[in-house]
Write an enzyme that holds these catalytic residues in place. Structure first.
Site, PDB file in Angstrom:
ATOM      1  N   LYS A 174       0.856  -1.192   0.000  1.00 20.67           N
ATOM      2  CA  LYS A 174       0.000   0.000   0.000  1.00 20.67           C
ATOM      3  C   LYS A 174       0.886   1.234   0.000  1.00 20.67           C
ATOM      4  O   LYS A 174       1.480   1.603   1.008  1.00 20.67           O
ATOM      5  CB  LYS A 174      -0.909   0.038   1.242  1.00 20.67           C
ATOM      6  CG  LYS A 174      -1.994   1.111   1.085  1.00 20.67           C
ATOM      7  CD  LYS A 174      -2.360   1.842   2.355  1.00 20.67           C
ATOM      8  CE  LYS A 174      -1.495   3.001   2.731  1.00 20.67           C
ATOM      9  NZ  LYS A 174      -1.492   4.155   1.843  1.00 20.67           N
ATOM     10  N   GLU A 249      10.540   2.441  10.043  1.00 22.56           N
ATOM     11  CA  GLU A 249      11.573   3.433   9.680  1.00 22.56           C
ATOM     12  C   GLU A 249      10.867   4.778   9.711  1.00 22.56           C
ATOM     13  O   GLU A 249      10.007   5.052   8.865  1.00 22.56           O
ATOM     14  CB  GLU A 249      12.111   3.174   8.278  1.00 22.56           C
ATOM     15  CG  GLU A 249      12.807   1.841   8.099  1.00 22.56           C
ATOM     16  CD  GLU A 249      14.126   1.761   8.817  1.00 22.56           C
ATOM     17  OE1 GLU A 249      14.719   2.819   9.118  1.00 22.56           O
ATOM     18  OE2 GLU A 249      14.567   0.646   9.098  1.00 22.56           O
ATOM     19  N   CYS A 283      14.018  11.741   4.919  1.00 17.26           N
ATOM     20  CA  CYS A 283      14.135  11.383   6.340  1.00 17.26           C
ATOM     21  C   CYS A 283      15.524  11.716   6.847  1.00 17.26           C
ATOM     22  O   CYS A 283      15.711  11.986   8.028  1.00 17.26           O
ATOM     23  CB  CYS A 283      13.826   9.911   6.539  1.00 17.26           C
ATOM     24  SG  CYS A 283      14.759   8.855   5.433  1.00 17.26           S
ATOM     25  N   GLU A 383      10.424  17.415  13.570  1.00 21.43           N
ATOM     26  CA  GLU A 383      10.628  17.202  12.135  1.00 21.43           C
ATOM     27  C   GLU A 383       9.669  18.100  11.352  1.00 21.43           C
ATOM     28  O   GLU A 383       8.458  18.060  11.560  1.00 21.43           O
ATOM     29  CB  GLU A 383      10.381  15.737  11.768  1.00 21.43           C
ATOM     30  CG  GLU A 383      10.717  15.465  10.305  1.00 21.43           C
ATOM     31  CD  GLU A 383      10.444  14.026   9.876  1.00 21.43           C
ATOM     32  OE1 GLU A 383       9.339  13.533  10.151  1.00 21.43           O
ATOM     33  OE2 GLU A 383      11.330  13.414   9.259  1.00 21.43           O
TER      34      GLU A 383
HETATM   35  P1  NAD Z   1       2.949   9.222   6.827  1.00 26.80           P
HETATM   36  O1  NAD Z   1       3.310   8.622   8.149  1.00 26.80           O
HETATM   37  O2  NAD Z   1       1.910  10.270   6.796  1.00 26.80           O
HETATM   38  O3  NAD Z   1       2.448   8.078   5.819  1.00 26.80           O
HETATM   39  C1  NAD Z   1       3.237   6.930   5.533  1.00 26.80           C
HETATM   40  C2  NAD Z   1       2.315   5.827   5.043  1.00 26.80           C
HETATM   41  O4  NAD Z   1       1.470   5.424   6.115  1.00 26.80           O
HETATM   42  C3  NAD Z   1       1.398   6.219   3.889  1.00 26.80           C
HETATM   43  O5  NAD Z   1       1.307   5.156   2.970  1.00 26.80           O
HETATM   44  C4  NAD Z   1       0.078   6.430   4.595  1.00 26.80           C
HETATM   45  O6  NAD Z   1      -1.038   6.262   3.761  1.00 26.80           O
HETATM   46  C5  NAD Z   1       0.144   5.342   5.649  1.00 26.80           C
HETATM   47  N1  NAD Z   1      -0.783   5.507   6.778  1.00 26.80           N
HETATM   48  C6  NAD Z   1      -1.303   6.662   7.265  1.00 26.80           C
HETATM   49  N2  NAD Z   1      -2.145   6.369   8.285  1.00 26.80           N
HETATM   50  C7  NAD Z   1      -2.129   5.025   8.445  1.00 26.80           C
HETATM   51  C8  NAD Z   1      -2.811   4.130   9.335  1.00 26.80           C
HETATM   52  N3  NAD Z   1      -3.686   4.558  10.241  1.00 26.80           N
HETATM   53  N4  NAD Z   1      -2.560   2.799   9.227  1.00 26.80           N
HETATM   54  C9  NAD Z   1      -1.677   2.345   8.298  1.00 26.80           C
HETATM   55  N5  NAD Z   1      -1.028   3.143   7.422  1.00 26.80           N
HETATM   56  C10 NAD Z   1      -1.250   4.466   7.506  1.00 26.80           C
HETATM   57  O7  NAD Z   1       4.333   9.717   6.195  1.00 26.80           O
HETATM   58  P2  NAD Z   1       4.549  10.512   4.826  1.00 26.80           P
HETATM   59  O8  NAD Z   1       4.057  11.901   4.992  1.00 26.80           O
HETATM   60  O9  NAD Z   1       4.073   9.701   3.693  1.00 26.80           O
HETATM   61  O10 NAD Z   1       6.153  10.514   4.751  1.00 26.80           O
HETATM   62  C11 NAD Z   1       6.961  11.395   5.452  1.00 26.80           C
HETATM   63  C12 NAD Z   1       7.513  10.759   6.709  1.00 26.80           C
HETATM   64  O11 NAD Z   1       8.216   9.568   6.381  1.00 26.80           O
HETATM   65  C13 NAD Z   1       8.526  11.642   7.409  1.00 26.80           C
HETATM   66  O12 NAD Z   1       8.291  11.596   8.788  1.00 26.80           O
HETATM   67  C14 NAD Z   1       9.860  10.988   7.088  1.00 26.80           C
HETATM   68  O13 NAD Z   1      10.886  11.235   7.996  1.00 26.80           O
HETATM   69  C15 NAD Z   1       9.478   9.552   7.056  1.00 26.80           C
HETATM   70  N6  NAD Z   1      10.448   8.780   6.295  1.00 26.80           N
HETATM   71  C16 NAD Z   1      11.304   7.959   6.990  1.00 26.80           C
HETATM   72  C17 NAD Z   1      12.272   7.239   6.305  1.00 26.80           C
HETATM   73  C18 NAD Z   1      13.207   6.304   7.039  1.00 26.80           C
HETATM   74  O14 NAD Z   1      13.781   5.433   6.393  1.00 26.80           O
HETATM   75  N7  NAD Z   1      13.416   6.458   8.337  1.00 26.80           N
HETATM   76  C19 NAD Z   1      12.378   7.354   4.925  1.00 26.80           C
HETATM   77  C20 NAD Z   1      11.496   8.210   4.249  1.00 26.80           C
HETATM   78  C21 NAD Z   1      10.533   8.914   4.953  1.00 26.80           C
END
Ligand code: NAD
Length: 497
Positions: A174, A249, A283, A383
């Protein structure tokens, strides 16, 4: 012209059971790039059941043959790299050179994971009893739910899917709702490469509907999630209630430390690239610079004109340095943080506003922004995930290390120094999962472990020699070929000599 994509469930390209669609938008222009089926809980269930059935057969395919699918996917991605990179820029906004890098990471990971098809080493050990043998081997975990963010639309899903597949798992993917088109393209490549029906499935839709359906599904064995720490906490709670394996992550608040003996020109290059590359939406992006008081002025005198010279624009234009933010809500969050910074008394050195000149008014552009702050201000702690940098002044290395480590996250950190003793002290004392010396905070390579400490995750590492750890279970096997009952810890073979 927007294309309409489909979900892949059990080897068939299908629409959502709701018949509903949502749009994927180009953040530079506001144009629709794809119409996307909005999956329901029932679709998630169908995807998981298809994966469950397919995995029973896939796990028995010899690993070198599973790997052949990944070698083929790597070659397909290589052939389509330029076309997909352009689509990636259109869907997500990052500049074209970085979009090519995103694809290259997916290609590298496909080859690297494919190599595991002929390694996937287990181990043997001596046994206590005569005529007995023991070994431990890696077993797949089963059905893997892959939930990913939008900032690396092909790289991050590859980090999760390719190791899972070579290890004999089946996947339900997803992706984030901002980048479904590139997720579709990646899955299409896997399908074209010969992944059998049901081994890879993709559904699109909101986290709260289909994401939660995956977290709660009894046939999902592992949830591998990359995203924000807030959502990660929710994922861990829900999946934890169902005793699922969870690998997380999450966010970062990464810092570059610049000592008084640093090569300042080199440091400026590293800060520019790490803070404003991908519009700060990595990230591992640098969102704090910790600078020695003796060189603060010289550093800022070099940095600020370079920040002001960055060219904002559509990422397809090769002259663009900084693309748009991914969507309107991200633009609003960044601006809210800037206002918080100003209210907290941070000194705004440059930027601090959306950019709406000419064509840019159609997209979500924000001026690269630099503040001078103290370490405890919210903009230096939380962040932001945008082009906003906090510069913090310190008097020595000990203070720099304390400031670096004094945040809730622990992904990446960096130090610029010419002094080998300071470099080694920093390597020892910076408590992040990744440390750079004389390089910025971004630029991880896929054959090294990736992940962070504190709220950046739950202790797992992706890629590198840890590639298979998330996606396999250790199985220990004892074989007794003595033809009699032997009791470990009780029989003493020496006494029978
Ligand atoms: P997000 O947490 O909003 O969403 C990530 C994913 O989770 C999406 O696919 C979203 O649809 C899904 N999601 C949202 N609510 C959910 C729920 N209730 N149950 C299951 N899935 C759910 O993050 P984003 O805005 O897409 O990405 C940015 C974030 O990702 C930043 O915090 C960034 O630091 C982090 N990130 C971390 C890494 C790493 O390797 N540590 C790498 C890239 C991005």
């Amino acid at each position: 012209m927007a294309e309409t994509i489909k979900m892949l469930i059990n080897g068939e390209w299908v629409e959502s059971s709701s018949g509903e669609y949502f749009d994927s938008i180009n953040p530079a222009t506001g144009e629709v790039v794809a119409r996307v089926p909005r999956a329901t809980r029932e679709d998630a269930d169908r995807g998981v059941r298809a994966a469950y059935e397919a995995q029973k057969k896939w796990r028995r395919v010899p690993a070198p043959h599973r790997a052949e699918v990944l070698f083929r996917v790597a070659r397909i991605l290589e052939q389509r790299k330029e076309e997909l990179a352009r689509k990636l820029t259109q869907e997500m906004g990052k500049v074209i050179a970085e979009a090519r890098g995103d694809l290259q990471e997916a290609i590298d990971m496909s080859y690297f994971a494919a190599g595991e098809g002929r390694r996937m080493h287990g181990m043997t050990a001596p046994v206590e009893m005569p005529n007995k043998f023991t070994m431990s081997v890696r077993d797949p975990v089963g059905v893997v739910a892959v939930i990913t963010p939008w900032n690396f639309p092909t790289a991050i899903p590859s980090w999760k899917m390719m190791p899972a597949l070579v290890a004999g798992n089946a996947v339900v993917f997803k992706p984030a709702s901002d980048t479904p088109l590139l997720a579709y393209e990646l899955v299409r490549a896997l399908n074209d490469a010969g992944a059998p029906p049901g081994v890879v499935n993709i559904i699109y839709g909101s986290g709260s509907v289909v994401g939660d359906a995956l977290l709660e599904h009894p046939l999902v064995n592992l949830v591998t999630f990359t995203g924000s720490s807030d959502v990660g906490r929710h994922v861990a709670e829900v999946a934890g209630r169902h005793l699922k394996r969870v690998s997380l992550e999450l966010g970062g608040k990464n810092a570059i430390t610049i000592m008084d003996d640093a090569d300042l020109d080199l440091a400026v290059e590293g800060v520019l690239w790490s803070a404003f590359g991908t519009t700060g939406q990595r990230c591992t992006a640098c969102s704090r610079v910790i600078v020695h008081e003796k060189v603060k002025k010289a550093f800022l005198d070099r940095l600020i004109p370079r920040v002001e010279a960055l060219r904002l624009g559509n990422g397809l234009d090769p002259n663009t340095d900084v693309g748009p933010l991914v969507n309107a809500s991200q633009l609003k969050t960044v601006d809210e943080y800037v206002q918080i910074g100003i209210k907290e008394g941070a000194k705004l050195l440059t930027g601090g506003h959306p950019v709406t000149d000419g064509e840019l008014a159609r997209g979500f552009f924000y001026a690269p922004t630099v503040f001078e702050t103290t370490p405890d201000m919210r903009i230096a702690q939380e962040e932001i995930f945008g082009p906003v940098l906090s510069v913090i002044t310190v008097k020595d290395l000990d203070e720099a290390i304390e400031v670096n480590n004094g945040v809730a996250y622990g992904l990446s950190s960096s130090i610029y120094t010419q002094d080998i003793n300071k470099a080694f002290k920093a390597m020892r004392d910076l408590t992040t999962g990744i440390v750079y010396v004389n390089a910025g905070t971004i630029g991880a390579e896929i054959h090294m472990p990736f992940g962070g400490t504190r709220n950046t995750g739950n202790g797992h590492r992706e890629a590198g020699h840890t590639l298979l750890d998330n996606v396999t279970e250790w199985k220990t096997i004892y074989v007794d070929f003595s033809g009699r009952l032997q009791k470990a810890q009780i029989d003493n073979p020496v006494s029978t000599l």
